[in-house]
Design an enzyme around this catalytic site. Structure first.
Site, PDB file in Angstrom:
ATOM      1  CG  HIS A  96      12.053  -1.786  47.289  1.00 58.73           C
ATOM      2  ND1 HIS A  96      13.187  -1.122  47.646  1.00 58.73           N
ATOM      3  CD2 HIS A  96      11.046  -1.164  47.957  1.00 58.73           C
ATOM      4  CE1 HIS A  96      12.909  -0.144  48.488  1.00 58.73           C
ATOM      5  NE2 HIS A  96      11.606  -0.157  48.701  1.00 58.73           N
ATOM      6  CG  HIS A 276       6.049   2.055  56.278  1.00 60.17           C
ATOM      7  ND1 HIS A 276       6.231   3.327  55.818  1.00 60.17           N
ATOM      8  CD2 HIS A 276       6.814   1.269  55.467  1.00 60.17           C
ATOM      9  CE1 HIS A 276       7.057   3.315  54.774  1.00 60.17           C
ATOM     10  NE2 HIS A 276       7.411   2.082  54.543  1.00 60.17           N
TER      11      HIS A 276
HETATM   12  C1  HEM Z   1      11.131   0.263  55.053  1.00 64.31           C
HETATM   13  C2  HEM Z   1      10.213   4.180  52.404  1.00 64.31           C
HETATM   14  C3  HEM Z   1       6.069   2.227  50.906  1.00 64.31           C
HETATM   15  C4  HEM Z   1       7.170  -1.822  53.284  1.00 64.31           C
HETATM   16  C5  HEM Z   1      11.258   1.466  54.425  1.00 64.31           C
HETATM   17  C6  HEM Z   1      12.392   2.311  54.506  1.00 64.31           C
HETATM   18  C7  HEM Z   1      12.136   3.406  53.771  1.00 64.31           C
HETATM   19  C8  HEM Z   1      10.836   3.252  53.196  1.00 64.31           C
HETATM   20  C9  HEM Z   1      13.051   4.596  53.565  1.00 64.31           C
HETATM   21  C10 HEM Z   1      13.634   2.011  55.301  1.00 64.31           C
HETATM   22  C11 HEM Z   1      14.625   1.192  54.547  1.00 64.31           C
HETATM   23  C12 HEM Z   1      15.798   0.893  55.432  1.00 64.31           C
HETATM   24  O1  HEM Z   1      16.552   1.811  55.736  1.00 64.31           O
HETATM   25  O2  HEM Z   1      15.934  -0.268  55.857  1.00 64.31           O
HETATM   26  C13 HEM Z   1       8.974   4.015  51.824  1.00 64.31           C
HETATM   27  C14 HEM Z   1       8.319   5.004  51.024  1.00 64.31           C
HETATM   28  C15 HEM Z   1       7.147   4.459  50.607  1.00 64.31           C
HETATM   29  C16 HEM Z   1       7.090   3.122  51.138  1.00 64.31           C
HETATM   30  C17 HEM Z   1       8.874   6.378  50.722  1.00 64.31           C
HETATM   31  C18 HEM Z   1       6.062   5.077  49.769  1.00 64.31           C
HETATM   32  C19 HEM Z   1       5.709   6.327  49.847  1.00 64.31           C
HETATM   33  C20 HEM Z   1       6.069   0.922  51.334  1.00 64.31           C
HETATM   34  C21 HEM Z   1       5.135  -0.084  50.924  1.00 64.31           C
HETATM   35  C22 HEM Z   1       5.458  -1.226  51.587  1.00 64.31           C
HETATM   36  C23 HEM Z   1       6.584  -0.932  52.435  1.00 64.31           C
HETATM   37  C24 HEM Z   1       4.027   0.124  49.885  1.00 64.31           C
HETATM   38  C25 HEM Z   1       4.829  -2.587  51.505  1.00 64.31           C
HETATM   39  C26 HEM Z   1       3.584  -2.826  51.211  1.00 64.31           C
HETATM   40  C27 HEM Z   1       8.287  -1.564  54.054  1.00 64.31           C
HETATM   41  C28 HEM Z   1       8.804  -2.460  55.058  1.00 64.31           C
HETATM   42  C29 HEM Z   1       9.955  -1.848  55.566  1.00 64.31           C
HETATM   43  C30 HEM Z   1      10.092  -0.597  54.867  1.00 64.31           C
HETATM   44  C31 HEM Z   1       8.212  -3.804  55.483  1.00 64.31           C
HETATM   45  C32 HEM Z   1      10.862  -2.377  56.682  1.00 64.31           C
HETATM   46  C33 HEM Z   1      12.086  -3.028  56.138  1.00 64.31           C
HETATM   47  C34 HEM Z   1      12.942  -3.603  57.210  1.00 64.31           C
HETATM   48  O3  HEM Z   1      12.504  -3.717  58.374  1.00 64.31           O
HETATM   49  O4  HEM Z   1      14.099  -3.940  56.917  1.00 64.31           O
HETATM   50  N1  HEM Z   1      10.326   2.059  53.608  1.00 64.31           N
HETATM   51  N2  HEM Z   1       8.208   2.899  51.870  1.00 64.31           N
HETATM   52  N3  HEM Z   1       6.941   0.372  52.234  1.00 64.31           N
HETATM   53  N4  HEM Z   1       9.069  -0.441  53.979  1.00 64.31           N
HETATM   54 FE1  HEM Z   1       8.597   1.248  52.991  1.00 64.31          FE
END
Ligand code: HEM
Length: 751
Positions: A96, A276
């Protein structure tokens, strides 16, 4: 008369610094010149002498990484880690931080840790990243000023990936923290938006303001320079456009927004599928119950936002985005389960405890995933609409299928894309610090300039070359124009562009209309270069990039001498030429100017006075991207107008009869009451300066010229340079800012 009352007006609030209404409430369209001074030296507690590169280079990166890794697996009570591992949460923080970057103006990105400040710190999408940053505060505190927040945020993401079995591509330090909110970046037209939840009815209506056409139409597009589908999000709504759960519509939004971040289809899939593989989404509590974001939370929250009143308020009761669950059975291990399960199972829409739309496998025998906190509890796998999008979009699907069959290719692609994501706005590799930086020429997004394998020119060569240049038939005006055109593409936001590399002579820049004037000059300088390089016996060479700048410097010395001032214009050799193969034409097209009042250039689409996008607003934006102060902007304008730096041969703003002489005529005319200024078109885009006594037209001008006399702050500076003692001061100021502009991209010699 003494009243003995409170100086701030007794019983009324008001009078304290910054109390509204403010200037911008009264005059919303005023040119905000003060933007040029934001995040200036007076905001920086480290002081101007502090050398971050030196401090960073002195620390032991390996030891620091070990400390971060130890912390990642040591849970603390006030915010217990999921699965006993803060890794995933930290990867999201890094992503982010970097994900706000956009190609159109190079703003956003991980470079300054702007995630610490409003509005970014309070975006719905950054929910609970306040916790992530506070969790690593002890490490920041220990390393103090030798480790910037911006570097720590990226490095922590890398360490997180590494402890979960992912081979990172590299890491470079060298990011300088911002010290105040960023007021200069345009984040979209929405005035009203619910700061609490991105999907509120208000923000849903407002979403349309930044989009043209309907999702699915051929002309569907997002307003530039924006890169997010929605105010307060980093990219797109995880529940699909308007939270409508439409995976195909979601894929379209993803493509627009990720392209704006310089990512192609393969990189986009690698990043989303890669990210993810780790962690989970948090959605245990309806958004309406969650407290205010950091910027408007109560004082005792001490910078924390999104207070969660239910249960523990964290751990198994956590509420962040609203969607609940994990994508894989093993969320703390790098593996290919995300894509495997995405393709192996059919997914149906369900609702999270918070009420968000998400997807669950239809097959009851699909693998389960352990709860992040409750021992022994197994949960269903989860996908977001944005994840399903990768499966339904034909182009994304092709990439997914390739990665499904080739885990190594996927690993490599994510590794490189992550490096690009987190380093994209750092500029030339000379800014990269530390033992883990990557030094190959194969990363085209770094705009590589190969290192020199020859000796640089010395002082005697410089003198001789200046003479050779001045002996060509190129005019002072053309030489200055060409050097300026080479340097002015630089932008302080993502530190791309500039004179180094000699890209003025390469596509796309050589073909831009605004650079037509430079073509014969470049050809003449090339002859000077060839002759000089042929004559060298040893392995000494001059680059075209250096000669272009030297030509401008030599010409300016003549222009100053003709105005009666003997001045040495500083010149620092060392620029290298790059190649067409190492130039990403599409990405350099983003550096093409929209408005450049210095050269009387205005993209035809902007030849109007749209609110916030009048030519003078766009010119201010250019000045800000060049990191000019107001006095520098004014001096640079006056000097370039004296040199007739108009791209089109027009006479607008050339308030002098002695073109090519470094006079202060621009300012004396601008401030003189001998003239009457009249608009010559209905819109007020162009003007005539008529002699008050004879009534005859003396000069012509555009908005970008007259703004220096009509805006009170710019006029105050113009008056200094127009004063009886102003000429000398102006010449000095101009030469100084000229050198600054020529050196903007010289991270090879700057500290
Ligand atoms: C978690 C959306 C792309 C890495 C999440 C969460 C959402 C989200 C809604 C949950 C947040 C929460 O409630 O804790 C998206 C969307 C993306 C996107 C809409 C693009 C279309 C990415 C990218 C990465 C990433 C590019 C890294 C390269 C992560 C990780 C988590 C996460 C590691 C887990 C966080 C945790 O366990 O606390 N994402 N994401 N995401 N996202 Fe994404």
């Amino acid at each position: 008369e003494m009243t003995g009352k409170c100086p701030f007006g007794g019983d009324r609030i008001g009078g304290a610094v910054g109390t509204p209404p403010a200037l911008s409430d009264w005059y919303p369209n005023r040119l905000k010149v003060e933007q040029l001074h934001q995040n200036g030296p007076s905001a920086n507690p480290l002081g101007e002498d502090f050398n971050y590169a030196e401090a960073f280079n002195a620390l032991d990166l390996e030891a620091l990484k070990q400390e971060i890794k130890t912390f990642l697996t040591t849970s603390v009570a006030w915010w217990p880690s999921d699965y006993n591992n803060y890794g995933p949460q930290m990867i999201r923080m890094s992503w982010h931080s970097a994900g706000t970057y956009r190609i159109a103006d190079g703003r956003g990105g991980a470079g300054e840790a702007l995630q610490r400040f409003a509005p970014i710190d309070s975006w719905w999408d950054n929910g609970n990243t306040d916790k992530s940053r506070r969790l690593i505060w002890p490490i920041k505190q220990k390393y103090g000023s030798s480790l910037s927040w911006a570097d720590l945020i990226v490095l922590t993401g890398n360490c997180a990936l590494e402890i979960m079995g992912f081979p990172t591509y590299g890491f470079a330090g060298g990011r300088h923290d911002a010290w105040e909110v960023d007021n200069s970046t345009y984040w979209g037209p929405e005035v009203v938006h619910d700061l609490q939840k991105a999907d509120s009815p208000d923000s849903m209506v407002n979403r349309d303001k930044r989009w043209r056409g309907q999702n699915g139409d051929a002309d569907y597009d997002l307003e530039n320079p924006l890169a997010a589908s929605h105010q307060a999000l980093i990219y797109v709504n995880p529940e699909g456009p308007y939270a409508n759960g439409d995976p195909m519509g979601s894929a379209r939004d993803i493509r627009v927004t990720f392209t704006r971040m310089a990512m192609n289809n393969e990189e986009t899939v690698a990043l989303i599928a890669g990210g993810h593989a780790f962690g989970k989404s948090h959605g245990m509590v309806p958004a309406a119950e969650i407290g205010m974001p950091p910027e408007i939370a109560p004082m005792e929250a001490m910078g924390f936002g999104w207070h969660n009143p239910r249960g523990k308020g964290n751990a198994e009761d956590t509420m962040t985005n609203g969607i609940e669950g994990s994508w894989t059975p093993n969320p703390t291990q790098w593996d290919n389960d995300y894509l495997t399960n995405l393709f192996k199972f059919e997914w149906e829409q369900t609702k999270s405890p918070a009420g968000a739309l998400q997807w669950t496998p239809t097959d009851p025998n699909a693998p389960k995933t352990p709860d992040a906190h409750i021992e022994g509890q197994m949960n269903a796998l989860m996908m977001m609409t944005t994840d399903i999008a990768l499966k339904v979009d034909p182009e994304y699907r092709k990439v997914c299928e390739k990665f499904l069959g080739d885990f190594d290719a996927f690993t490599q692609a994510f590794s490189k894309a992550w490096y690009k994501l987190t380093h994209r706005d750092m500029g030339p590799r000379e800014r990269y610090l530390g033992p883990e930086k990557v030094n190959e020429n194969d990363l085209l997004w770094q705009d590589p300039i190969p290192l020199a394998d020859y000796k640089m020119i010395d002082a005697a060569d410089i003198t001789a070359l200046k003479e050779s240049i001045m002996a060509t038939d190129m005019s002072v005006s053309d030489l200055v124009y060409t050097a300026f055109s080479a340097a002015v593409t630089h932008r302080s936001s993502d530190k791309r562009g500039g004179a180094n590399g000699g890209r003025l002579a390469l596509a796309p820049q050589k073909d831009w209309a605004i650079n037509r004037r430079t073509v014969p000059v470049v050809a003449a300088l090339r002859s000077v270069m060839d002759k000089f390089n042929d004559e060298q016996k040893a392995d000494k060479k001059v680059s075209l990039a250096d000669l272009i700048v030297l030509g401008g410097c030599a010409a300016l010395e003549k222009a100053a001498a003709d105005a009666g001032f003997t001045t040495a214009v500083p010149f620092t050799p060392g620029r290298r030429d790059t190649t067409q193969e190492l130039t990403d034409i599409e990405m350099f097209t983003w550096l093409k100017p929209v408005a450049d009042g210095f050269r009387n250039y205005l993209d035809k689409d902007f030849d109007t006075i749209a609110q916030g996008a009048a030519p003078e607003d766009l010119f201010l934006d250019k000045a800000q991207l060049l990191s000019l102060t107001a006095p520098e902007w004014v001096a640079l304008m006056g000097g370039l107008k004296a040199m007739n730096a108009n791209h089109d041969g027009s006479a607008h703003g050339i308030f002098t009869d002695r073109v090519g002489v470094l006079t202060n005529d621009f300012f004396t005319v601008l401030t003189s009451m001998d003239f009457e200024w009249k608009k010559t078109d209905a819109k007020g885009m162009r003007f005539s300066l008529d002699d008050r006594t004879t009534g005859k037209q003396r000069f012509t001008a555009t908005r970008s010229d007259l703004i220096f006399g009509s805006n009170s702050q710019l006029r105050a500076v113009a008056e200094v340079y127009a004063g009886s003692d102003g000429h000398k001061r102006f010449v000095k100021a101009f030469v100084k800012v000229w050198d600054k502009v020529m050196m903007l991209d010289r991270y090879d010699v700057k500290v």
